[in-house]
Design a protein around this motif. Structure first.
Motif, PDB file in Angstrom:
ATOM      1  N   GLU A 148       0.860  -1.193   0.000  1.00 20.28           N
ATOM      2  CA  GLU A 148       0.000   0.000   0.000  1.00 20.28           C
ATOM      3  C   GLU A 148       0.893   1.239   0.000  1.00 20.28           C
ATOM      4  O   GLU A 148       1.731   1.410   0.893  1.00 20.28           O
TER       5      GLU A 148
ATOM      6  N   LYS B  81       1.079   5.307   0.087  1.00 20.24           N
ATOM      7  CA  LYS B  81       0.346   6.524   0.425  1.00 20.24           C
ATOM      8  C   LYS B  81       1.185   7.723  -0.015  1.00 20.24           C
ATOM      9  O   LYS B  81       2.363   7.840   0.350  1.00 20.24           O
TER      10      LYS B  81
ATOM     11  N   SER C  14      -3.176   7.245  -7.386  1.00 21.45           N
ATOM     12  CA  SER C  14      -3.603   7.307  -5.987  1.00 21.45           C
ATOM     13  C   SER C  14      -5.054   7.768  -5.906  1.00 21.45           C
ATOM     14  O   SER C  14      -5.498   8.623  -6.674  1.00 21.45           O
TER      15      SER C  14
ATOM     16  N   LEU D   1      -4.085   6.789  -1.671  1.00 25.36           N
ATOM     17  CA  LEU D   1      -3.631   5.407  -1.585  1.00 25.36           C
ATOM     18  C   LEU D   1      -3.690   4.704  -2.935  1.00 25.36           C
ATOM     19  O   LEU D   1      -4.562   4.970  -3.758  1.00 25.36           O
ATOM     20  N   SER D   2      -2.762   3.809  -3.135  1.00 28.15           N
ATOM     21  CA  SER D   2      -2.820   2.850  -4.235  1.00 28.15           C
ATOM     22  C   SER D   2      -2.301   1.525  -3.692  1.00 28.15           C
ATOM     23  O   SER D   2      -1.387   1.503  -2.864  1.00 28.15           O
ATOM     24  N   ASN D   3      -2.900   0.425  -4.159  1.00 24.52           N
ATOM     25  CA  ASN D   3      -2.583  -0.895  -3.617  1.00 24.52           C
ATOM     26  C   ASN D   3      -2.111  -1.824  -4.726  1.00 24.52           C
ATOM     27  O   ASN D   3      -2.645  -1.814  -5.843  1.00 24.52           O
TER      28      ASN D   3
ATOM     29  N   GLU E 295       2.022  -7.695   4.381  1.00 21.18           N
ATOM     30  CA  GLU E 295       1.537  -6.341   4.141  1.00 21.18           C
ATOM     31  C   GLU E 295       2.666  -5.332   4.344  1.00 21.18           C
ATOM     32  O   GLU E 295       3.345  -5.344   5.369  1.00 21.18           O
TER      33      GLU E 295
ATOM     34  N   ASN F 229       3.425  -1.168   4.097  1.00 22.56           N
ATOM     35  CA  ASN F 229       2.862   0.173   3.982  1.00 22.56           C
ATOM     36  C   ASN F 229       3.994   1.159   3.726  1.00 22.56           C
ATOM     37  O   ASN F 229       4.972   1.210   4.488  1.00 22.56           O
TER      38      ASN F 229
END
Length: 635
Positions: free
Chosen positions: A431, A433, A463, A468-470, A502, A504
């Motif tokens: 993820e 940000k 984003s 956010l982009s995942n 995960e 971030n």
């Protein structure tokens, strides 16, 4: 309430409650069904359909019959007719119907039926999982394959499954022994355990394992202790000439062991936690051989069959079986466990979200248990039943069994497939940000580009409103995350190859505050030795140049390209001109008008570092460059 379970060619545990005949017309068909003689049951129920005597009961029984034979086309047909004729369809029938629709790749209709199932049984763990993962099918179907799959040369026209390697020998289960009696479930001979020798890269000369493992009844998948002295296998409830049944007349499955004596598997004994009132089977061993994993429908489980573990004591006795819990087990079927040398658990399930029938899943070892369950994806998994996964981490090869080959005479035959790993199992859920470096406010509409360690772009996204982009990325690879946004200087960040699970990442972008060309810092781009091609790093910097030129359309740009001091003056002059041309071409190809660009190739005449013939490689690198100068256009 106690449940009774049976097997499909000794493969699967399936919940089948004994049902009395609906009426005289179904009595014969129901008797075949209750005896698990599904081929004959299908013929009898089909006659009722042809005679216009079918109702919702017959359609459901016929659908269940074809479901057990994994004839997905006919199962889909009759579950559909059952729903048309039943005002309140059973939840399990809805679930099976959705499974058969997926098996036939009718994904949209399957999703509709799964929604109906979730509304009918909202507290079912499978329903909750479906509602929380609406994109699961797209994620599985569109994920990059981690394995290559091809049919094994040991297969026959009958069922073969359960490939397992020990000491370079392939053990497997087969119905090829035509001296055995036919089994009414699928009209194939009962199953035996075979072993084949390795010859070059193939397995040949399959023979019945020597000793007392095989009997006139079914034998199933095996596992062998690390010291090679004990084999564990599944068999019908039969030992020393005695065939036992449960209190309601059902022959269950049990786990047995045999010892290696003079090259033969003898002294067959059943394990202490077996019981004639329920089935146990399909064993796997921990890497140290101290824990056995198996499947069972014993009382107290979550669904039709659950996975358990039990300790193996030093004296060969066993502890008390322990259910692996709701993270692994579902209201459906979990079976065929296998544990690799790192302790990762693989198993088959039709309760976890898959692409049809049984799929193979894995869960990494975590403490005394296992982590999240993940679908192994295509091509290991198919629209058919996929099970009995075996994998050697060192060789990166193994086996999976599947009935994906199609249906013959209303029966989907099982075959063994060889699997070769082509990508790591580990995945990163990244993820990103994007925020303003000064205000810390999120930036929407930023372009996020992901490059792997070969400088290949592997993913991109914009984003969202939350900045956010995942991304779902292959693990054990380092990634470069590059971010561009209008009105901001581009920036990048690195994801280490050691990251798992995960991840971030926050990328901060500096706002561009002035249009004074002298205050806009455009970094030079660098070239590899004796080359003029644009590298991924150079492209990243050029994208910043393009972004700046697009933001300030009244600015022009001068590109000046240079070489290091190696090579002749004339050669370096031509090389610098090629570098200038490559730089200009990139800008033009990305939308900058040609009339806004001018360029010069300056050879080695203006080194960044004047080190003559005594330059280090790092100093040579700094001299191989294109530099940029901005100027306001004069109208």
């Amino acid at each position: 309430m106690k449940k009774n379970f049976y097997t499909i060619t000794l493969l699967l545990f399936i919940g089948l409650l004994s049902v009395k005949a609906q009426n005289k017309s179904t009595e014969k068909a129901d008797k075949y069904f209750d005896r698990l003689q599904y081929v004959k049951a299908a013929e009898e129920y089909e006659e009722l359909v042809e005679d216009n005597e079918a109702d919702a009961y017959v359609y459901k029984k016929l659908a269940d019959t074809y479901y057990n034979l994994y004839d997905s086309t006919n199962a889909q047909k009759y579950y559909g007719l059952y729903l048309q004729n039943e005002e309140s369809p059973e939840a399990e029938a809805l679930y099976r119907y959705a499974q058969m629709l997926k098996a036939n790749e009718n994904y949209d209709e399957s999703e509709k039926i799964m929604s109906q199932f979730a509304a009918t049984a909202p507290n079912d763990a499978r329903a909750r999982s479906f509602k929380n993962n609406k994109d699961y099918l797209n994620n599985i179907l569109n994920s990059k394959p981690k394995f290559e799959v091809k049919a094994s040369g040991v297969n026959t026209e009958l069922s073969d499954f359960g490939g397992y390697i020990y000491n370079d020998k392939l053990y497997f289960v087969s119905a090829r022994n035509k001296s055995r009696r036919d089994y009414g479930w699928n009209d194939q001979p009962t199953l035996d355990v075979y072993v084949a020798e390795k010859v070059d890269d193939t397995y040949q000369d399959a023979k019945l394992v020597e000793g007392e493992v095989n009997s006139k009844y079914h034998e199933g998948t095996i596992s062998i202790s690390p010291d090679g002295k004990t084999i564990y296998f599944t068999r019908n409830d039969y030992l020393d000439g005695d065939y036992n049944k449960s209190s309601n007349g059902i022959g269950q499955l049990k786990i047995y062991k045999a010892s290696l004596v003079n090259g033969e598997w003898d002294d067959v004994q059943e394990l202490s936690f077996n019981d004639s009132e329920y089935s146990t089977g399909h064993t796997a061993l921990s890497p140290d051989g101290n824990i056995m994993y198996f499947s069972s429908d014993m009382p107290g489980g979550s669904g039709e069959s659950d996975l358990y573990k039990v300790s193996i004591n030093d004296d060969g006795t066993f502890g008390e079986p322990e259910n692996l819990g709701s993270g692994i087990n579902t209201p459906g079927r979990e079976s065929f466990p296998f544990v690799d040398s790192e302790g990762t658990l693989y198993f088959s399930s039709d309760g976890h979200l898959g692409i049809g029938g049984l799929d193979v899943f894995y869960a990494k070892a975590e403490g005394n248990g296992f982590g999240d369950v993940t679908n192994l994806g295509q091509p290991v998994n198919s629209s058919g039943d996929d099970f009995a996964f075996y994998f050697d981490l060192n060789e990166e090869k193994g086996f999976v069994s599947s009935n994906r080959g199609g249906v013959e005479k209303n029966v989907a035959n099982d075959n063994i497939y060889e699997v070769t790993q082509i990508a790591p199992l580990e995945e990163i859920m990244l993820e990103v940000k994007v925020v303003d470096s000064e205000s810390n406010e999120v930036i929407s509409g930023a372009e996020v580009l992901i490059y792997d360690n070969n400088d290949d772009q592997v993913a991109s996204a914009m984003s969202d409103i939350d900045g956010l982009s995942n991304f779902k990325l292959q693990g054990k690879i380092a990634y470069d995350v590059q971010v561009n946004a209008e009105g901001y200087k581009s920036n990048s960040a690195v994801v280490s190859e050691d990251e798992v699970g995960e991840v971030n990442l926050v990328v901060k972008l500096d706002p561009i505050k002035t249009v004074d060309p002298e205050n806009i810092d455009l970094k030079p781009i660098y070239f590899e030795f004796d080359k003029s091609s644009i590298t991924a790093e150079a492209a990243f910097e050029l994208d910043k140049v393009i972004q700046t030129l697009n933001k300030y359309p009244k600015m022009n740009i001068l590109v000046e390209s240079h070489t290091d001091t190696r090579g002749s003056d004339s050669y370096n002059q031509k090389l610098s001109e090629r570098r200038a041309k490559a730089t200009v071409d990139y800008l033009i190809e990305n939308g900058i008008p040609e009339d806004r660009i001018s360029s010069n190739g300056l050879g080695e005449t203006q080194p960044k570092i004047d080190c003559g013939q005594n330059c280090t490689e790092e100093e040579h690198q700094k001299n191989r460059r294109s530099e940029f100068t901005l100027a306001l256009k004069i109208d």
